[in-house]
Design a protein around this motif. Structure first.
Motif, PDB file in Angstrom:
ATOM      1  N   LEU B 125       0.843  -1.206   0.000  1.00 57.52           N
ATOM      2  CA  LEU B 125       0.000   0.000   0.000  1.00 57.52           C
ATOM      3  C   LEU B 125       0.874   1.250   0.000  1.00 57.52           C
ATOM      4  O   LEU B 125       0.593   2.220  -0.708  1.00 57.52           O
ATOM      5  N   ALA B 126       1.955   1.210   0.779  1.00 54.31           N
ATOM      6  CA  ALA B 126       2.855   2.368   0.836  1.00 54.31           C
ATOM      7  C   ALA B 126       3.500   2.613  -0.526  1.00 54.31           C
ATOM      8  O   ALA B 126       3.718   3.766  -0.930  1.00 54.31           O
ATOM      9  N   MET B 127       3.762   1.533  -1.251  1.00 54.56           N
ATOM     10  CA  MET B 127       4.349   1.674  -2.588  1.00 54.56           C
ATOM     11  C   MET B 127       3.353   2.311  -3.558  1.00 54.56           C
ATOM     12  O   MET B 127       3.718   3.094  -4.432  1.00 54.56           O
ATOM     13  N   PHE B 128       2.070   1.983  -3.376  1.00 61.99           N
ATOM     14  CA  PHE B 128       1.056   2.527  -4.297  1.00 61.99           C
ATOM     15  C   PHE B 128       0.699   3.970  -3.976  1.00 61.99           C
ATOM     16  O   PHE B 128       0.199   4.694  -4.840  1.00 61.99           O
ATOM     17  N   ASP B 129       0.916   4.371  -2.726  1.00 62.82           N
ATOM     18  CA  ASP B 129       0.460   5.690  -2.285  1.00 62.82           C
ATOM     19  C   ASP B 129       0.935   6.818  -3.213  1.00 62.82           C
ATOM     20  O   ASP B 129       0.106   7.579  -3.733  1.00 62.82           O
ATOM     21  N   PRO B 130       2.233   6.917  -3.495  1.00 61.97           N
ATOM     22  CA  PRO B 130       2.675   7.998  -4.401  1.00 61.97           C
ATOM     23  C   PRO B 130       2.199   7.786  -5.840  1.00 61.97           C
ATOM     24  O   PRO B 130       1.988   8.755  -6.580  1.00 61.97           O
ATOM     25  N   VAL B 131       2.004   6.529  -6.227  1.00 65.96           N
ATOM     26  CA  VAL B 131       1.503   6.248  -7.589  1.00 65.96           C
ATOM     27  C   VAL B 131       0.103   6.845  -7.741  1.00 65.96           C
ATOM     28  O   VAL B 131      -0.184   7.577  -8.695  1.00 65.96           O
ATOM     29  N   VAL B 132      -0.750   6.538  -6.765  1.00 62.72           N
ATOM     30  CA  VAL B 132      -2.132   7.028  -6.843  1.00 62.72           C
ATOM     31  C   VAL B 132      -2.150   8.550  -6.713  1.00 62.72           C
ATOM     32  O   VAL B 132      -2.867   9.241  -7.461  1.00 62.72           O
ATOM     33  N   ALA B 133      -1.352   9.089  -5.794  1.00 63.92           N
ATOM     34  CA  ALA B 133      -1.330  10.547  -5.591  1.00 63.92           C
ATOM     35  C   ALA B 133      -0.919  11.264  -6.870  1.00 63.92           C
ATOM     36  O   ALA B 133      -1.569  12.243  -7.287  1.00 63.92           O
ATOM     37  N   ARG B 134       0.124  10.782  -7.515  1.00 65.96           N
ATOM     38  CA  ARG B 134       0.582  11.432  -8.752  1.00 65.96           C
ATOM     39  C   ARG B 134      -0.444  11.279  -9.873  1.00 65.96           C
ATOM     40  O   ARG B 134      -0.680  12.201 -10.648  1.00 65.96           O
ATOM     41  N   ALA B 135      -1.061  10.103  -9.954  1.00 60.36           N
ATOM     42  CA  ALA B 135      -2.083   9.893 -11.003  1.00 60.36           C
ATOM     43  C   ALA B 135      -3.237  10.863 -10.781  1.00 60.36           C
ATOM     44  O   ALA B 135      -3.700  11.534 -11.714  1.00 60.36           O
ATOM     45  N   LYS B 136      -3.710  10.943  -9.536  1.00 53.34           N
ATOM     46  CA  LYS B 136      -4.849  11.824  -9.252  1.00 53.34           C
ATOM     47  C   LYS B 136      -4.487  13.289  -9.502  1.00 53.34           C
ATOM     48  O   LYS B 136      -5.325  14.076  -9.959  1.00 53.34           O
ATOM     49  N   ALA B 137      -3.245  13.656  -9.195  1.00 49.72           N
ATOM     50  CA  ALA B 137      -2.804  15.042  -9.444  1.00 49.72           C
ATOM     51  C   ALA B 137      -2.892  15.361 -10.934  1.00 49.72           C
ATOM     52  O   ALA B 137      -3.124  16.502 -11.332  1.00 49.72           O
ATOM     53  N   ASP B 138      -2.750  14.336 -11.760  1.00 49.28           N
ATOM     54  CA  ASP B 138      -2.855  14.496 -13.216  1.00 49.28           C
ATOM     55  C   ASP B 138      -4.275  14.235 -13.699  1.00 49.28           C
ATOM     56  O   ASP B 138      -4.509  14.117 -14.906  1.00 49.28           O
ATOM     57  N   ASP B 139      -5.206  14.047 -12.767  1.00 50.06           N
ATOM     58  CA  ASP B 139      -6.600  13.750 -13.113  1.00 50.06           C
ATOM     59  C   ASP B 139      -6.750  12.437 -13.882  1.00 50.06           C
ATOM     60  O   ASP B 139      -7.637  12.291 -14.727  1.00 50.06           O
ATOM     61  N   VAL B 140      -5.843  11.526 -13.581  1.00 53.23           N
ATOM     62  CA  VAL B 140      -5.917  10.198 -14.197  1.00 53.23           C
ATOM     63  C   VAL B 140      -6.765   9.296 -13.302  1.00 53.23           C
ATOM     64  O   VAL B 140      -6.626   9.312 -12.086  1.00 53.23           O
ATOM     65  N   HIS B 141      -7.654   8.524 -13.929  1.00 51.12           N
ATOM     66  CA  HIS B 141      -8.559   7.627 -13.191  1.00 51.12           C
ATOM     67  C   HIS B 141      -7.775   6.419 -12.664  1.00 51.12           C
ATOM     68  O   HIS B 141      -6.981   5.834 -13.400  1.00 51.12           O
ATOM     69  N   VAL B 142      -7.999   6.093 -11.392  1.00 56.65           N
ATOM     70  CA  VAL B 142      -7.252   4.979 -10.794  1.00 56.65           C
ATOM     71  C   VAL B 142      -8.187   3.884 -10.283  1.00 56.65           C
ATOM     72  O   VAL B 142      -9.104   4.140  -9.505  1.00 56.65           O
ATOM     73  N   ARG B 143      -7.914   2.693 -10.756  1.00 55.51           N
ATOM     74  CA  ARG B 143      -8.623   1.503 -10.258  1.00 55.51           C
ATOM     75  C   ARG B 143      -7.678   0.768  -9.309  1.00 55.51           C
ATOM     76  O   ARG B 143      -6.498   0.622  -9.574  1.00 55.51           O
ATOM     77  N   GLY B 144      -8.225   0.272  -8.224  1.00 53.60           N
ATOM     78  CA  GLY B 144      -7.419  -0.547  -7.320  1.00 53.60           C
ATOM     79  C   GLY B 144      -7.900  -1.984  -7.371  1.00 53.60           C
ATOM     80  O   GLY B 144      -9.043  -2.275  -7.019  1.00 53.60           O
ATOM     81  N   TYR B 145      -7.042  -2.864  -7.845  1.00 54.91           N
ATOM     82  CA  TYR B 145      -7.365  -4.292  -7.801  1.00 54.91           C
ATOM     83  C   TYR B 145      -7.035  -4.825  -6.417  1.00 54.91           C
ATOM     84  O   TYR B 145      -5.988  -4.486  -5.856  1.00 54.91           O
ATOM     85  N   LEU B 146      -7.910  -5.672  -5.912  1.00 54.67           N
ATOM     86  CA  LEU B 146      -7.612  -6.323  -4.649  1.00 54.67           C
ATOM     87  C   LEU B 146      -7.732  -7.837  -4.863  1.00 54.67           C
ATOM     88  O   LEU B 146      -8.824  -8.350  -5.120  1.00 54.67           O
TER      89      LEU B 146
END
Lengths: 309, 309
Positions: B125-146
């Motif tokens: 989760l910690a590894m994904f945190d900056p990935v999701v933050a940067r994507a959202k900052a670019d208004d990119v849609h993020v899906r989380g697979y579990l």
């Protein structure tokens, strides 16, 4: 994980059709002793209703021409052993062997009645009338199969009132239970719900009904779930998913008993079946038939821990 | 016959995973142009969300090592084209190509997090945190697979609160939607209902959830029906039933898109998909891969009228 849901029955009876419906279209003759062993193993796995064979004329179903030889080999098993009888001659043969449960098979559509029985729907019902009357006079339990309850290869979607009419006729005749067949596997859950609701409204409750789904389009288990939600507690299934319909193009088989048991077990619904033994039985039978079982559960579990034994 | 039921959504969005999840474990390299053609045909069949490829390190998924070459070939299609990104490096690669939808993949269990990501659940989760933050900052849609939301090959049944915790973490991080994966296919409908109810109670409504079922034990479509009844309107499926999980013994693949479409069509649920074109696409792809599609619907319908074209 076992997670019951509140809208489902607590107990389901599986009507196992593998030995009859599953084998009847096999091209290579399965030895009588193998069939008997199959039935025995199914009983040992916990199945309590095992359709054993068919007393149709051997010309029509050569694979089951050994009904007279097979039945006595399994008659002592402590399970219900219904057999198919097409007419009075078949009933005579079954009764002579001591059968206490028989099944007749009607069609909801004219096209399939013609193809399968060479009669109109009503002519077929008239043929069954004395069969059912004589069986009931002997206190023999009668199941009425109804084919093509949802779709028909020639006629398309089957009108619900037409199915209701034939169901009523079979019950009026004296059938103790009916099995609603989706012979070509086209049904979807909404259609199942609608048919069951219409039957209930016509005075035919889920308690006298079984459902018999085919997996031709992968819908069998979803349709079964929908039927359970409507109060149905009898489900037809075939060990290992054996069988298919010769009149339906590229028909894959019946709902596999193992896939059904996996679902019921997860739902906390009691069936009394030992899934491991059932999978081992289907894996054994697949070996006898020389091809892998189409049941996903058999393939998954026999790969894991029930190699041919 | 189309028979809607009252307790189901009127529209379902299918998240098509065949080109990514379906192909990622193929041993023989599928040419980039074939993959692009596959995605194009899926779009022409009416699929609106087509997961195109993965930007994981080629060492881990060699089959998808051509992501940089593939993406531009399909980027102009008028459909959503999410791509998998495991980390910031993957995100950089995807964004450089103009991807507007990405997906991260977390695990609900420690064992699978370790096996798949070589991390604890929280480290992943910690590894994904900056990935999701940067994507959202670019208004990119993020899906989380579990993954492993129901059962885990090492841990058995997965406690529902554990799944709820990781779902909340992914949403808190900024994921726009989640996909609940039954990676080893063991779930049954009651478990699905229980998990969705627990998530709803924890403030995670069905509207942000997709379901991702595998057919290892034949349960995928029944589980999907249960999820639809709980209000889920996004369903993951793989054209032709392509794919499987390398960590699950004898895993058969994802829910086949065609079997799902057959059910939804019968239920009167709109998907906008042309089933004939979809079946033809999967039959074409099965030919490219050199083996028959595991989808029952593909086998039934391509036998009838959509031979290889």
């Amino acid at each position: 994980m076992v997670v019951p849901t509140t809208d489902l029955p607590t107990r389901v009876r599986i009507h196992e059709v593998g030995a009859r419906d599953g084998l009847q279209n096999e091209k290579a003759t399965v030895p009588t002793e193998v069939k008997a062993e199959f039935v025995r193993r199914l009983a040992e796995a916990g199945l309590t209703t095992i359709e054993a064979t068919s007393f149709v004329h051997p010309k029509w179903v050569p694979q089951l021409a050994d009904a007279e030889q097979l039945y006595p080999l399994v008659a002592d098993l402590p399970v219900a052993l219904p057999v198919l009888v097409p007419n009075e001659r078949g009933l005579d043969r079954a009764l002579a062997l001591g059968a206490r449960r028989v099944a007749v098979f009607a069609s909801a559509t004219e096209s399939f009645a013609k193809a399968n029985l060479n009669r109109t729907v009503d002519e077929a019902l008239a043929m069954f009338d004395p069969v059912v009357a004589r069986a009931k006079a002997d206190d023999v339990h009668v199941r009425g199969y109804l084919s093509m309850c949802f779709g028909d290869p020639w006629e398309g979607a089957v009108p619900i009132p037409q199915v209701v009419r034939v169901c009523k006729a079979l019950l009026d005749m004296g059938c103790d239970e009916l099995s609603l067949g989706d012979t070509i596997g086209v049904a979807t859950p909404g259609h199942v719900v609608a048919l069951l609701a219409a039957l209930d409204e016509a005075g035919i409750p889920p308690s006298v009904l079984g459902v018999h789904f085919h997996d031709t389009y992968g819908q069998a288990l979803a349709n079964t779930l929908a039927a359970l939600q409507q109060g149905v507690t009898t489900v037809d299934a075939s060990a290992g998913g054996l069988g298919g319909c010769p009149y339906a193009k590229s028909a894959t088989g019946n709902l596999a008993t193992e896939d059904l048991v996996w679902m019921l077990r997860g739902l906390g619904i009691d069936t009394g079946i030992d899934l491991g033994r059932l999978v081992a039985t289907s894996a054994w039978m697949a070996n006898r038939l020389g091809r892998p079982s189409p049941s996903r559960t058999v393939r998954a579990l026999s790969h894991e821990d029930t190699e041919e034994q």
